[in-house]
Structures are given as structure tokens and as C-alpha cells.
Scaffold this motif. Sequence first.
Motif, PDB file in Angstrom:
ATOM      1  N   ALA A  56       5.669  32.254 -31.693  1.00 13.44           N
ATOM      2  CA  ALA A  56       5.786  31.086 -31.041  1.00 13.44           C
ATOM      3  C   ALA A  56       7.084  30.365 -31.527  1.00 13.44           C
ATOM      4  CB  ALA A  56       4.595  30.290 -30.986  1.00 13.44           C
ATOM      5  N   ASN A  57       6.961  30.130 -32.854  1.00 14.48           N
ATOM      6  CA  ASN A  57       8.089  29.302 -33.550  1.00 14.48           C
ATOM      7  C   ASN A  57       9.473  29.846 -33.479  1.00 14.48           C
ATOM      8  OD1 ASN A  57       6.133  27.533 -34.469  1.00 14.48           O
ATOM      9  ND2 ASN A  57       5.952  28.284 -36.648  1.00 14.48           N
ATOM     10  N   LEU A  58       9.474  31.178 -33.367  1.00 12.26           N
ATOM     11  CA  LEU A  58      10.770  31.928 -33.306  1.00 12.26           C
ATOM     12  C   LEU A  58      11.457  31.552 -31.932  1.00 12.26           C
ATOM     13  CD1 LEU A  58      12.779  34.315 -34.198  1.00 12.26           C
ATOM     14  CD2 LEU A  58      11.437  35.735 -33.278  1.00 12.26           C
ATOM     15  N   TYR A  59      10.628  31.920 -30.793  1.00 12.34           N
ATOM     16  CA  TYR A  59      11.385  31.318 -29.417  1.00 12.34           C
ATOM     17  C   TYR A  59      11.637  29.958 -29.577  1.00 12.34           C
ATOM     18  CZ  TYR A  59      10.374  35.913 -27.318  1.00 12.34           C
ATOM     19  OH  TYR A  59      10.477  37.272 -26.908  1.00 12.34           O
ATOM     20  N   ILE A  60      10.830  29.063 -30.015  1.00  9.19           N
ATOM     21  CA  ILE A  60      10.874  27.540 -29.840  1.00  9.19           C
ATOM     22  C   ILE A  60      12.385  27.449 -30.496  1.00  9.19           C
ATOM     23  CG2 ILE A  60      10.286  25.462 -30.389  1.00  9.19           C
ATOM     24  CD1 ILE A  60       7.459  26.331 -29.886  1.00  9.19           C
ATOM     25  N   ALA A  61      12.534  27.796 -31.732  1.00  4.03           N
ATOM     26  CA  ALA A  61      13.763  27.620 -32.430  1.00  4.03           C
ATOM     27  C   ALA A  61      14.887  28.451 -32.099  1.00  4.03           C
ATOM     28  CB  ALA A  61      13.466  28.600 -34.087  1.00  4.03           C
ATOM     29  N   ALA A  62      15.020  29.463 -31.252  1.00  2.00           N
ATOM     30  CA  ALA A  62      15.869  30.299 -30.605  1.00  2.00           C
ATOM     31  C   ALA A  62      16.350  29.410 -29.532  1.00  2.00           C
ATOM     32  CB  ALA A  62      15.476  31.594 -29.977  1.00  2.00           C
ATOM     33  N   TYR A  63      15.553  28.724 -28.682  1.00  2.00           N
ATOM     34  CA  TYR A  63      16.012  27.796 -27.544  1.00  2.00           C
ATOM     35  C   TYR A  63      16.506  26.392 -28.257  1.00  2.00           C
ATOM     36  CZ  TYR A  63      14.657  30.943 -23.978  1.00  2.00           C
ATOM     37  OH  TYR A  63      14.468  31.960 -23.164  1.00  2.00           O
ATOM     38  N   ALA A  64      15.850  26.102 -29.413  1.00  2.22           N
ATOM     39  CA  ALA A  64      16.400  24.953 -30.166  1.00  2.22           C
ATOM     40  C   ALA A  64      17.809  25.117 -30.596  1.00  2.22           C
ATOM     41  CB  ALA A  64      15.443  24.628 -31.261  1.00  2.22           C
ATOM     42  N   VAL A  65      18.263  26.119 -30.869  1.00  4.46           N
ATOM     43  CA  VAL A  65      19.749  26.443 -31.175  1.00  4.46           C
ATOM     44  C   VAL A  65      20.682  26.338 -29.940  1.00  4.46           C
ATOM     45  CG1 VAL A  65      21.128  28.147 -31.851  1.00  4.46           C
ATOM     46  CG2 VAL A  65      19.146  27.956 -33.144  1.00  4.46           C
ATOM     47  N   LEU A  66      20.186  26.834 -28.893  1.00  2.85           N
ATOM     48  CA  LEU A  66      20.893  26.424 -27.691  1.00  2.85           C
ATOM     49  C   LEU A  66      21.008  25.034 -27.262  1.00  2.85           C
ATOM     50  CD1 LEU A  66      19.554  29.374 -25.267  1.00  2.85           C
ATOM     51  CD2 LEU A  66      21.709  29.305 -26.768  1.00  2.85           C
ATOM     52  N   ALA A  67      19.960  24.359 -27.401  1.00  3.18           N
ATOM     53  CA  ALA A  67      20.008  22.824 -27.292  1.00  3.18           C
ATOM     54  C   ALA A  67      20.656  22.243 -28.163  1.00  3.18           C
ATOM     55  CB  ALA A  67      18.583  22.341 -27.271  1.00  3.18           C
ATOM     56  N   SER A  68      20.772  22.487 -29.538  1.00  6.29           N
ATOM     57  CA  SER A  68      21.614  22.020 -30.604  1.00  6.29           C
ATOM     58  C   SER A  68      23.251  22.040 -30.205  1.00  6.29           C
ATOM     59  CB  SER A  68      21.549  22.729 -31.954  1.00  6.29           C
ATOM     60  OG  SER A  68      21.623  23.708 -31.962  1.00  6.29           O
ATOM     61  N   THR A  69      23.594  23.282 -29.515  1.00 11.03           N
ATOM     62  CA  THR A  69      24.940  23.489 -29.270  1.00 11.03           C
ATOM     63  C   THR A  69      25.536  23.146 -27.819  1.00 11.03           C
ATOM     64  OG1 THR A  69      24.301  25.667 -28.793  1.00 11.03           O
ATOM     65  CG2 THR A  69      25.079  25.330 -30.967  1.00 11.03           C
ATOM     66  N   GLY A  70      24.388  22.340 -27.190  1.00 13.63           N
ATOM     67  CA  GLY A  70      24.486  21.920 -25.877  1.00 13.63           C
ATOM     68  C   GLY A  70      24.579  23.070 -24.643  1.00 13.63           C
ATOM     69  N   ARG A  71      23.741  23.942 -24.905  1.00 14.34           N
ATOM     70  CA  ARG A  71      23.750  25.000 -23.984  1.00 14.34           C
ATOM     71  C   ARG A  71      22.243  25.263 -23.431  1.00 14.34           C
ATOM     72  NH1 ARG A  71      26.011  30.073 -27.057  1.00 14.34           N
ATOM     73  NH2 ARG A  71      24.793  29.165 -28.643  1.00 14.34           N
ATOM     74  N   LEU A  72      21.728  24.483 -23.459  1.00 13.48           N
ATOM     75  CA  LEU A  72      20.152  24.646 -22.959  1.00 13.48           C
ATOM     76  C   LEU A  72      20.197  23.606 -21.569  1.00 13.48           C
ATOM     77  CD1 LEU A  72      17.422  26.016 -23.393  1.00 13.48           C
ATOM     78  CD2 LEU A  72      16.471  23.932 -24.565  1.00 13.48           C
ATOM     79  N   THR A  73      20.899  23.976 -20.634  1.00 11.14           N
ATOM     80  CA  THR A  73      20.803  23.581 -19.226  1.00 11.14           C
ATOM     81  C   THR A  73      20.344  24.131 -18.232  1.00 11.14           C
ATOM     82  OG1 THR A  73      23.408  23.672 -18.821  1.00 11.14           O
ATOM     83  CG2 THR A  73      22.651  21.768 -20.113  1.00 11.14           C
ATOM     84  N   ALA A  74      20.160  23.750 -17.106  1.00 14.56           N
ATOM     85  CA  ALA A  74      19.698  24.599 -15.998  1.00 14.56           C
ATOM     86  C   ALA A  74      21.023  25.488 -15.624  1.00 14.56           C
ATOM     87  CB  ALA A  74      19.334  23.719 -14.827  1.00 14.56           C
ATOM     88  N   ALA A  75      22.103  24.932 -15.675  1.00 16.59           N
ATOM     89  CA  ALA A  75      23.128  25.894 -15.224  1.00 16.59           C
ATOM     90  C   ALA A  75      23.689  26.857 -16.188  1.00 16.59           C
ATOM     91  CB  ALA A  75      24.710  24.660 -15.149  1.00 16.59           C
ATOM     92  N   ASP A  76      23.453  26.441 -17.666  1.00 18.66           N
ATOM     93  CA  ASP A  76      23.676  27.489 -18.593  1.00 18.66           C
ATOM     94  C   ASP A  76      22.649  28.654 -18.575  1.00 18.66           C
ATOM     95  OD1 ASP A  76      25.949  26.452 -19.795  1.00 18.66           O
ATOM     96  OD2 ASP A  76      24.746  25.041 -20.705  1.00 18.66           O
ATOM     97  N   LEU A  77      21.360  28.327 -18.307  1.00 16.83           N
ATOM     98  CA  LEU A  77      20.621  29.140 -18.290  1.00 16.83           C
ATOM     99  C   LEU A  77      20.198  29.933 -16.873  1.00 16.83           C
ATOM    100  CD1 LEU A  77      17.410  27.354 -19.936  1.00 16.83           C
ATOM    101  CD2 LEU A  77      18.899  29.048 -20.938  1.00 16.83           C
ATOM    102  N   ARG A  78      21.280  29.594 -16.068  1.00 20.17           N
ATOM    103  CA  ARG A  78      21.112  30.117 -14.668  1.00 20.17           C
ATOM    104  C   ARG A  78      19.720  30.144 -14.002  1.00 20.17           C
ATOM    105  NH1 ARG A  78      25.429  35.317 -15.622  1.00 20.17           N
ATOM    106  NH2 ARG A  78      27.156  33.956 -16.313  1.00 20.17           N
ATOM    107  N   LEU A  79      18.985  28.956 -13.932  1.00 23.52           N
ATOM    108  CA  LEU A  79      17.778  29.028 -13.324  1.00 23.52           C
ATOM    109  C   LEU A  79      18.035  28.955 -11.776  1.00 23.52           C
ATOM    110  CD1 LEU A  79      16.164  26.111 -15.639  1.00 23.52           C
ATOM    111  CD2 LEU A  79      15.779  28.729 -15.777  1.00 23.52           C
TER     112      LEU A  79
END
Length: 474
Positions: free
Chosen positions: A413-436
Amino acid sequence: MNLTHFSRSLRGVVVAIPLAFAVFLPRQALAETLADALVGAYETSGLLDQNRALLRAADEDVASAKAALKPVLRWAGGLTQNFGSTRASSLAPAQSTDSLTASINLIGELLLYDFGASQYRVEATKETVLATRQTLLDIEQRVLLRAVAAYMGVIEASDAVALRNNNLRLLTQELQAARDRFDVGEVTSTDIAIAQAQLAEARSGLAGAEGALMQAVEEYRNVVGRKPGNLVPPPQLPNIDGNLDAAKALAVRQHPTVLAAQHQVAAARLAVKSNEASMSPRVTLQGSYGISETFDSKRYSRSGSIGVEAGQTIYQGGALSSAVRRAMAQEDAQRANLHVVSREVVQEVGNAYASLASARAQLEASDRQIRAARAAFEGVREEAKLGARTTIDVLDAEQVLLDAQSTRVTARANLYIAAYAVLASTGRLTAADLRLPVQLYDAAAYYKLYAVRRSHTYSLALDLRFRGFFVLWG
């Protein structure tokens, strides 16, 4: 009914049954992916709705600032009743002077030139709008990251409950085995008491795990907007660049908080220019037209005027100079804030990469630990059957295996949260970047509809008027 028609009817029933199950099956029984959770969070987040409304309010600030460059047109009307009487001499009869007069006036005013003070304010509000848009993107990242954490939290809690249930089943078997060995004289009552104590502890752990699962479900409901269904294991980890320095540089360039701080600096700089220009003269075009008519009389008047007026505040107790100094101080504060935000973003990237590396190492270590603990447990249990090990040895081995399995569940669980936290820290965790698969919110639509379109034609004419005025003053 012939055989062919019956066969077709039967095939129709066979096809309709799965469709009916698909329609009436509860949502909890349907598979739900991480993408579904992210879509739910994006579409139902009250925090996003709140900040979208704040963005629309900031858009209206631009329209309000532009209003200073547009004509001001107002009207004023009145109804006056005059009464009295006059007499020319003592012998002449008194004459009434009662009259009812109505008047209406139309007044217009247009700013011609103020050394750019109003235009600077317009540009400053535009920068504030751009900063608010970036703040909305940062809120969007936080909402989506929380959705990832909620999704993995439910999976982690569910796996923990499953492990606890399995552990409870094994301990129940061990307790029965201890009782069987006690009946034949291989162990003492102490071994049975130890097994009973471990079983009671396992029941307590299961109750705690079930409570944690209930809390995880409530967190999921709050973030995603519905209860979790049948959550499937998360997909592969997102593609993450292993170059930490490149990630930090990318974050400084494109993270929403950094961009918002940059726009705030620009807005503060324009505010300084606006306050400085406010100390200069203002030139306005003024005009009026009025009608006044007295009832029961032929008297009336129509009048109008138009002119250019210039003026300047010479002294106001130091208020204008104070406003300039205050704007300068705010600009310094925003520049310092940009420096602080940039450093915090760099630190956040470093922390996210460290958490990701730690979670990966913990997951790999827990896999090795589980293999070793399972082999140890199976060996100890076989040795116990031969009398070479005690009951407490078996229970200790089982506890070690349970701890290793629990560590792996948490590490995944921590691995997935940390991976997406990396995306958020670089500004790439948006609906457009994730192509939701969602209808993306257009942050500029409201601005274009109300703050730009309605004033575009007049702004063009006003710009030409300014240029003509500059030529005249040339």
C-alpha cells in the motif's frame, strides 16, 4: 410452437439472464478499479467544487477591474412640489405660486487617461486569476492522491482482515492439536493455556483489523463519494523517472504551487505600478442631459453639457505614498514566498522519492521474510508433531509469519501511495495527466464567457481612443 422458434426464444432468455443480473446486481458486487475511484473523487469532490467557485469569483474580479475603463452611465430624477403665493401690492389680489415640477437627468462619465493605473489593476487581477487556476490544480492533485490513499487503505485493511482470519483459523487448529497431545500426555496444561492466550490475542487483533477496515471504508466513502465495491488489485505502478535531480528541476518548472506563487509575484508587481500611477492626474470625459417640466404650465427646459475634466490629488495625508510602500512590501513578501515554495517543492520531491525507495525495499524484504517465515513455520509444526518442538515454538513461528505478511500488505500500500505522491510532487497527478475518463473542468470557460467576451469590443474601441488621446497630447 415449432422447434426453431422455441430454440430462438430459449437463446433470447439465456442472453437476457446475464443482462438482468448485470442491471440488478448491487454495485458492491461489481469490480472497481483504481481509475474508478479517481473518477469518483474528481466528479464528487466538494473541495474541488468549492475552489472552482472561488476561481469564478476571481474571474469576476477581472470584470470589476475592467469596469473602471468603461463608461459610467447613470440617471437621476425628481418630483418637486412648490407652494406659496405672491401679491404685487396691498390692493392687488394674491396669486398662487403652487407648481409641480418633474425633472430627469442622464449623466455619463468616461475615463480617458489615468497613466495606466486602472489598466495595471486589470492586469494584476488577471495574474491573480492565473494563480487561482494553479491553486485549483494543486487542490485537484491533493484530492486524487487522497483517493489513491483511500483505495489502497481499503485494500490494505481488507487483506489485514483476511490475514487475521487465517491466523485465527490456524491458531484454533493449534489449540485443538495441543488438546489432542495433552490427552495422550505429550504436553502439559501450560501449553494449552498458552495456545488459548494466543487465540484470544488473535481474536482481539481481528477485531482491531475489522475496525480499521470500517474506518477505511468511511474514508473511501468520504473521498470517492460512495462505498467501495469489489476493489481489484491496483494496476502497475506509474512510470517514474529515476533521476531525482531531473524530477526536482521539473517540479520547480511546472508544479502548480510554484506557478501560482510566480503569478502572485507578478500581481504584486503590477499593484505597485498601479499605486504609483494613482498619484498622477486623471482625465475624464463627462456629459449630461436633463429635462425639467412644470405641470399645468407651458414652462419646460432641456439642457445638456459635455466636457473634459482633469484632476489630481495633491495631498491626502500621505495615504497615496503609504499605499505605494505597502504594495512594495507585499511584492517583497510574494518574492520571498516564491523562494519558500520552490524550496518546499524540491524537498517534497526528495521526500517522495525517499518514501518510494523505502517502500520498494520494504516490499522486497518482506517477500524474503515471508518465504523464510513460512518455511520455518512449516518445519516447526512438523517437528512439533514428532515431539521435537513445543506448542509455544509453533505459535511463535506462526506469529513471525503473520507479522511478515502484515508487513508486506502495508509495504505494498505504501509503495503505490508513494509512487503517486512522486507524480503529485512533480505536478503530474491531474485528471488530464492521468487521462481519466471524465469531463475535464475548463478553468478558462467562465472567464472567457463573462470577463472577456462582453468587454472585447469596447476594449478595442477604448484602446483606439487612448491612442488618439495620446496623439493629441503628443
